[in-house]
Design a protein around this motif. Sequence first.
Motif, mmCIF file in Angstrom:
data_model
loop_
_atom_site.group_PDB
_atom_site.id
_atom_site.type_symbol
_atom_site.label_atom_id
_atom_site.label_comp_id
_atom_site.label_asym_id
_atom_site.label_seq_id
_atom_site.Cartn_x
_atom_site.Cartn_y
_atom_site.Cartn_z
ATOM 1 N N GLY A 179 -2.038 4.801 -7.365
ATOM 2 C CA GLY A 179 -2.316 5.436 -6.080
ATOM 3 C C GLY A 179 -3.149 4.557 -5.172
ATOM 4 O O GLY A 179 -3.056 4.634 -3.946
ATOM 5 N N LEU A 180 -3.935 3.682 -5.773
ATOM 6 C CA LEU A 180 -4.849 2.859 -4.995
ATOM 7 C C LEU A 180 -4.132 1.923 -4.036
ATOM 8 O O LEU A 180 -4.633 1.595 -2.973
ATOM 9 C CB LEU A 180 -5.683 2.033 -5.969
ATOM 10 C CG LEU A 180 -6.949 1.448 -5.395
ATOM 11 C CD1 LEU A 180 -7.923 2.554 -5.080
ATOM 12 C CD2 LEU A 180 -7.550 0.493 -6.394
ATOM 13 N N THR A 181 -2.933 1.495 -4.413
ATOM 14 C CA THR A 181 -2.229 0.543 -3.570
ATOM 15 C C THR A 181 -1.572 1.231 -2.376
ATOM 16 O O THR A 181 -0.943 0.580 -1.573
ATOM 17 C CB THR A 181 -1.105 -0.142 -4.357
ATOM 18 O OG1 THR A 181 -0.296 0.897 -4.922
ATOM 19 C CG2 THR A 181 -1.653 -0.992 -5.448
ATOM 20 N N ILE A 201 -12.482 -5.790 -4.251
ATOM 21 C CA ILE A 201 -13.232 -4.763 -3.512
ATOM 22 C C ILE A 201 -12.538 -4.445 -2.197
ATOM 23 O O ILE A 201 -12.414 -3.285 -1.801
ATOM 24 C CB ILE A 201 -14.675 -5.249 -3.221
ATOM 25 C CG1 ILE A 201 -15.413 -5.510 -4.531
ATOM 26 C CG2 ILE A 201 -15.413 -4.244 -2.372
ATOM 27 C CD1 ILE A 201 -15.769 -4.281 -5.297
ATOM 28 N N ARG A 202 -12.044 -5.515 -1.530
ATOM 29 C CA ARG A 202 -11.368 -5.271 -0.250
ATOM 30 C C ARG A 202 -10.071 -4.500 -0.461
ATOM 31 O O ARG A 202 -9.709 -3.663 0.356
ATOM 32 C CB ARG A 202 -11.118 -6.582 0.489
ATOM 33 C CG ARG A 202 -12.255 -6.971 1.403
ATOM 34 C CD ARG A 202 -11.789 -7.883 2.527
ATOM 35 N NE ARG A 202 -11.164 -9.086 2.005
ATOM 36 C CZ ARG A 202 -11.828 -10.187 1.684
ATOM 37 N NH1 ARG A 202 -13.120 -10.248 1.850
ATOM 38 N NH2 ARG A 202 -11.201 -11.230 1.205
ATOM 39 N N ILE A 203 -9.369 -4.797 -1.576
ATOM 40 C CA ILE A 203 -8.139 -4.037 -1.844
ATOM 41 C C ILE A 203 -8.482 -2.559 -2.001
ATOM 42 O O ILE A 203 -7.824 -1.677 -1.450
ATOM 43 C CB ILE A 203 -7.433 -4.533 -3.123
ATOM 44 C CG1 ILE A 203 -7.035 -5.996 -2.971
ATOM 45 C CG2 ILE A 203 -6.190 -3.694 -3.404
ATOM 46 C CD1 ILE A 203 -6.351 -6.550 -4.200
ATOM 47 N N GLY A 250 2.084 -2.653 1.420
ATOM 48 C CA GLY A 250 1.990 -3.873 2.209
ATOM 49 C C GLY A 250 0.814 -3.832 3.162
ATOM 50 O O GLY A 250 0.088 -4.808 3.329
ATOM 51 N N LEU A 251 0.612 -2.649 3.742
ATOM 52 C CA LEU A 251 -0.492 -2.466 4.681
ATOM 53 C C LEU A 251 -1.828 -2.687 3.981
ATOM 54 O O LEU A 251 -2.727 -3.349 4.502
ATOM 55 C CB LEU A 251 -0.419 -1.044 5.242
ATOM 56 C CG LEU A 251 -0.934 -0.829 6.661
ATOM 57 C CD1 LEU A 251 -0.192 -1.724 7.621
ATOM 58 C CD2 LEU A 251 -0.775 0.624 7.046
ATOM 59 N N VAL A 252 -1.942 -2.124 2.783
ATOM 60 C CA VAL A 252 -3.192 -2.278 2.025
ATOM 61 C C VAL A 252 -3.480 -3.757 1.792
ATOM 62 O O VAL A 252 -4.591 -4.231 2.030
ATOM 63 C CB VAL A 252 -3.111 -1.525 0.684
ATOM 64 C CG1 VAL A 252 -4.254 -1.936 -0.231
ATOM 65 C CG2 VAL A 252 -3.132 -0.025 0.912
ATOM 66 N N PHE A 253 -2.428 -4.484 1.378
ATOM 67 C CA PHE A 253 -2.684 -5.883 1.041
ATOM 68 C C PHE A 253 -2.889 -6.733 2.288
ATOM 69 O O PHE A 253 -3.642 -7.692 2.279
ATOM 70 C CB PHE A 253 -1.562 -6.421 0.156
ATOM 71 C CG PHE A 253 -1.718 -5.946 -1.253
ATOM 72 C CD1 PHE A 253 -2.544 -6.612 -2.131
ATOM 73 C CD2 PHE A 253 -1.107 -4.784 -1.676
ATOM 74 C CE1 PHE A 253 -2.736 -6.157 -3.413
ATOM 75 C CE2 PHE A 253 -1.282 -4.322 -2.960
ATOM 76 C CZ PHE A 253 -2.101 -5.008 -3.834
ATOM 77 N N GLY A 293 -7.289 0.266 0.358
ATOM 78 C CA GLY A 293 -6.487 1.324 -0.257
ATOM 79 C C GLY A 293 -7.008 2.691 0.105
ATOM 80 O O GLY A 293 -6.248 3.592 0.471
ATOM 81 N N VAL A 294 -8.319 2.847 0.049
ATOM 82 C CA VAL A 294 -8.913 4.144 0.399
ATOM 83 C C VAL A 294 -8.572 4.492 1.845
ATOM 84 O O VAL A 294 -8.163 5.616 2.155
ATOM 85 C CB VAL A 294 -10.441 4.100 0.183
ATOM 86 C CG1 VAL A 294 -11.097 5.324 0.801
ATOM 87 C CG2 VAL A 294 -10.755 4.027 -1.296
#
Lengths: 390, 271, 344
Positions: C105-107, C158-160, C144-147, C164-165
Amino acid sequence: MNRLLALVLVVALAVITVGCATQTAQPPAVTPTPAAATPTPAAATPAPAAATPAPAAATPTPAAATPTPSTPAPAPSAPAPGPSLTPSPAPVAPAVATLTSTPQPAPQALIPHVFRLVETDGTELVLEEIPRRVVALSVNTAGVLASMGIMPVGMATTARAHHILRDVPQLGTPMSPNIERLRALRPDLVIANIVFKPSLAPIFRQHGLTAYFIDNQRYSDVIANLEMFGRAFFNNADHAQALIDHIRGRERVALAAARGRPQPRVLIIFGTPQAFMLSTQYSYVGEMVTMLGGRNVTEGMTVVRHAQTIPLSMENIIAFNPEIILRISHGSPEQVAQMFQREFTQNPVWGRLDAVRNNRVIDLPPVLFMSNPGLPMIDALEALARFMYP
Amino acid sequence: MITAQNINLCYDKKTVVWDFDFEVRPGEIVSLIGPNGSGKSTVLKAISRLLKCTCGTVHLDGYDIYKLPTREVAKKLSILSQVHATPPDFTVRELVNYGRVPHQQWYETLNQEDREIVAWAIAQTRLEQFADRTVNSLSGGERQRAWIALALAQRPQVLLLDEPTTFLDICHQIELLDLVKRLNASLGLTVVMVLHDINHAAAYSHRLVVIKDGRKVAEGAPVDVLTPKLLSEVYNVQAEIAYHPKTGKLYFHALGLACAKKELPCNQATA
Amino acid sequence: MTTRSEAQPTAAPRSLRVVKKALVLVLALGLLLTAAVVSLRFGSLSFSTAEIWQALFGGEETLAKIIVLDVRLPRMLVALMVGANLALSGALLQAVMRNPLADPGLTGVSTGAALAGVSIMLVFPQWGALVPFAAFIGGAIACGLVFLLAWKRGLDPIRIILAGVAVNAVFGGGTSLLSILYSDRIQGILMWLNGSIAGRSWHHVRLLAPYTAVALVAAMLCIKPANLLQLGDDAARNLGLNVNVARTVLSFIAAFLAGISVSTVGLIGFIGLIIPHVCRLLIGSDYKFMLPLSALLGSLLLITADAAARTVFRPVELPVGIIMAVVGGPFFLYLLRKGGTYRV
C-alpha cells in the motif's frame, strides 16, 4: 413510464389547483383559528380528479386538469371517502401492515392544528401547526409530497427529479446536505432518510431544525408514508387514499398475472459483475419480487436481520439454480447487459443456471429499480410482473 | 593507486570540499585528519565513488572511477562506513559471505574458492570462534572486525575506513589499528582512513592529509605535518609535540585552546 | 531450490541452521499443498469426502462437481497466486525501504488501483470489464507518482514513505469522495473494496497466471540485491550494487506484483505487511530463504482465509481481507511476543 409521469403530473396539478381554489374561494369551515393552514374540506375533492386519468394517463393532461375547478363543492363531512373511486378500501398486500398500527384518521378533523408523524423506530413528531415550508432530502419523498400538492421548498440534489420539482432548490446529497443553504430556506420541517438519522439528527438539532426521518426504501414504505402524510398534511387523508387506491388498483392487476402460476426461483444481482451483492426480500426490488410470488435465493439465508443486500456465496447460487435472474446496475441497461454477458460467458458456472440456459436474465432499468422512485414504483411493479410472467 | 584531481564536492547546493587534490600510492597507509565538518569523510566517499564529484576526477589504477562498472570497483576497493546495518539474525560468516558478491555473477552462489576466502578473511580478523554467532551478539570491536572481514573477503587492493575506531574503547581501538597495520604489512593492502585521534593517525600512518573547511591544509609524513603551528591553525588547540622516550613515536599533548574567544565554536575561531 | 549449494556443510552449527531453514521451507510447502487440497472441501455447501472425490475424478456431472471444479478450484488457484504475489511484493518493498513497516500500500499501488477501479464501477459502470486493466493503470500511476516525488538524486526510503503517505492521502480522498457522491451505488462495490475472491473463475486464473509466473521469476532474481540493500546503502554500493537501479527495479517488480493482484481481487491488505514479518521470525532475514517462504506462506494464508470467508458465515460471503485481519492480527502479535532469532 411516460404514463406514470403524466399521472403524477396530473394529480399534482389537480391538487395544486384545487388547493389554491379552496384556499382563496372559501375560508376554512371547520377550524376558525389558523386561517390559512387548514383547508380541510378540500381533501375530499381531488379524489375524482386523481381517479379519472388513471386508466389512460398518457394523454389526457389538459382534460384531467379541467374538471378540477368545477368540483370544489364543499364536502361537509371530512372523513367521507373519495366518492368516485370504485376500488374497495380493503388493502390487498400485507405491505400496509406497518402503517395501520398508527391511529385511524378519523379524529384528525377535530384537531387539525396538530401535526403528527411517526418514525419507524417509534419516534413521534408532533407539531402545533402544519408545516408549510418543507424540505425533502429524499428525492422519492419530494416526489410523493409534490404529487399530494405539497411542494417542498428544498430537496436533495438529483439528476432524476420530476419536472414539477424543477424549480425546487437542490441542497446537496441526502447524506450531507448543505446546512447553510438548508437553513437559509427557513424550513419548518426537514424530511430526511432514516438511514442518515445517526449523523444528521444531531446536526439538525444543533441548527434548531425540526426533522422527520423517513423510511421510504421499499414499496410498502411509500404507501405507508402516503397514508401518514395524508393524515398529517392539510388533513388530506382522502386525497392520499385516492392515490393509494389508484396504486392498489394497478397493483391488483399486476399481481393477478402471478396468480396460479408456479413460483419462480429468482436471483437479484445488485452491482457490477466485478463486485456484486444479492438483493434480499427486504430490499425494494426483493419485496416486489416476493409480492409477485417469486422465491428469492436469499430467503431464509440472511445473517444480518433484514439486510437489504448480502454477499451470497456462488455455491449457494448454483445449488439454488434460479429460474430468473434480475440484474440491477447503474449505467445503461444495454451496456450493463453486455458486461454481464461477458462475465457469464467467461465464467462457465453461470451457464449451468436455468435462468441463463432459458434466457431468462433481465436487466432492470435503473431509473425504476435502482432505488425506490416514489410513486412510479407502481410502474416498476407492473414492469416486473411483465418480466416475470411474460 | 588512487588519484583525485581538483575535486569539488557538495551536498545539495552547499559545496563542502573545494579543489582537492589527493594521491594514494600502493601499499601505504594514509590518514585524513581535520576538525569536525571539515570534509574528511566526504573526500573518502568521493574517492570510493559513493559520492559523485561536481567537478574534478578520481582515478583508480588509471581508470576514471565513475566510468568503471561499480562491480569492477568493488573488486579493487572496499569502503567501510561509520555505521553499519546488520540484519539481526546474520551470523559473522553470512555477513562475510557478502564480500564475495562482487566476484560472482548474479546467478552464482558461493563456490569452494569463495568459501576458502571467507574463512581466510575470518581468520585474518581473528573471528574464528565467532563465525557462527550473530553479528549483533558481538561486542563493538568484534562487530567492527566482522565488517573488516567482509571488506577483506572482497580481496580489495585498497581499503577505505571511515572513522573505524569511533565507537570503540581504547583496547579495541588499538586492536583494530594493529589489525589494519598487520594487513597492510602482510598483504600490502593500501589503506586510507579517516581518524579523529591525532596520536593514532601519527602512529599508524605513513602519511597524513590535513583538511580544514573543505581544503587541504597540509600533507606529508606525520613528523613533517604535525607542528604546534598547524594544530593551532587547524584545530585552534595549543599543543606540545614530543617524541615518546620509549617508542620514539611522535605524540602530541593538548595544553588548551589556542584562541581565548571561547564563545566562538572551535572551527570558526580562525576562519 | 536455492539451498542446494548452501546445504553442503563445512561447520556443524552452520549446516544445522541451513537444514533447519530448508526444513521450514519444505514444511511450508507441505502445509500449502495440504491447505490447497483441503480447502476444496470447504465452502458454503457441504459435501462429503466421497462426493468431492467423485467430483474430482468421476465423470458424472454432479452439483458437487460443478462447485468443486468451477467454483472452488479456480478460487483456490487465484488465492494461491494472489497470496504469493502480495507477500512477495511486501517482502521486496521492505528491502527497498529498509523498513519493516513497508507494505504494498505504501507505494500507492492499492489506493491508485482503488480509485481507478471505484471510479469505473461507480461512475462508468458500463465499462466494468475494464476494471482490472484500469486498476492496474491506476496503481501504476500512483506508484510512479510516489517515486517521482521521492526521487532526488536517488531514492531515499524516508522520502518514498513520505511521498507514499501523501499520494495515498490524495488518491484515498478521491475514493472517499466518489463513495460519498455515489452512496446509492456503494453496496455493489463493497466486496471489491475489502478484497474478495468470491466469484473469481477460470477466466481470472488464466488472466493472472502468465503475469504471476513472470513476476515470480523476477522476484526470485531479486534475492541478491534485496539482501545487499539490507546491509545499508553504502555497504551495498561498496559491494558493487547500483543502489538506485536496484531500488527502482525492485519497487517496480513489487508494484507489478501488487498491481496484478489488486486488479483481479480488489484491495487485500495485511498479507504484504505481515507475511514477510512472520517469515523473518521463522526463517531469518536472508532473502534466499525468506522470499520463497513469503510466497508459500502468503498463498497458504490467503487460501485458508478464503476458505474461511466462504464458510464461517455461510451462506453469506465475507470479504477475505476481513477474515485475515481478524485471524492474522492476533497470530502475528503472538509471534512477535514469542520472538525468534529475528527481533524487530
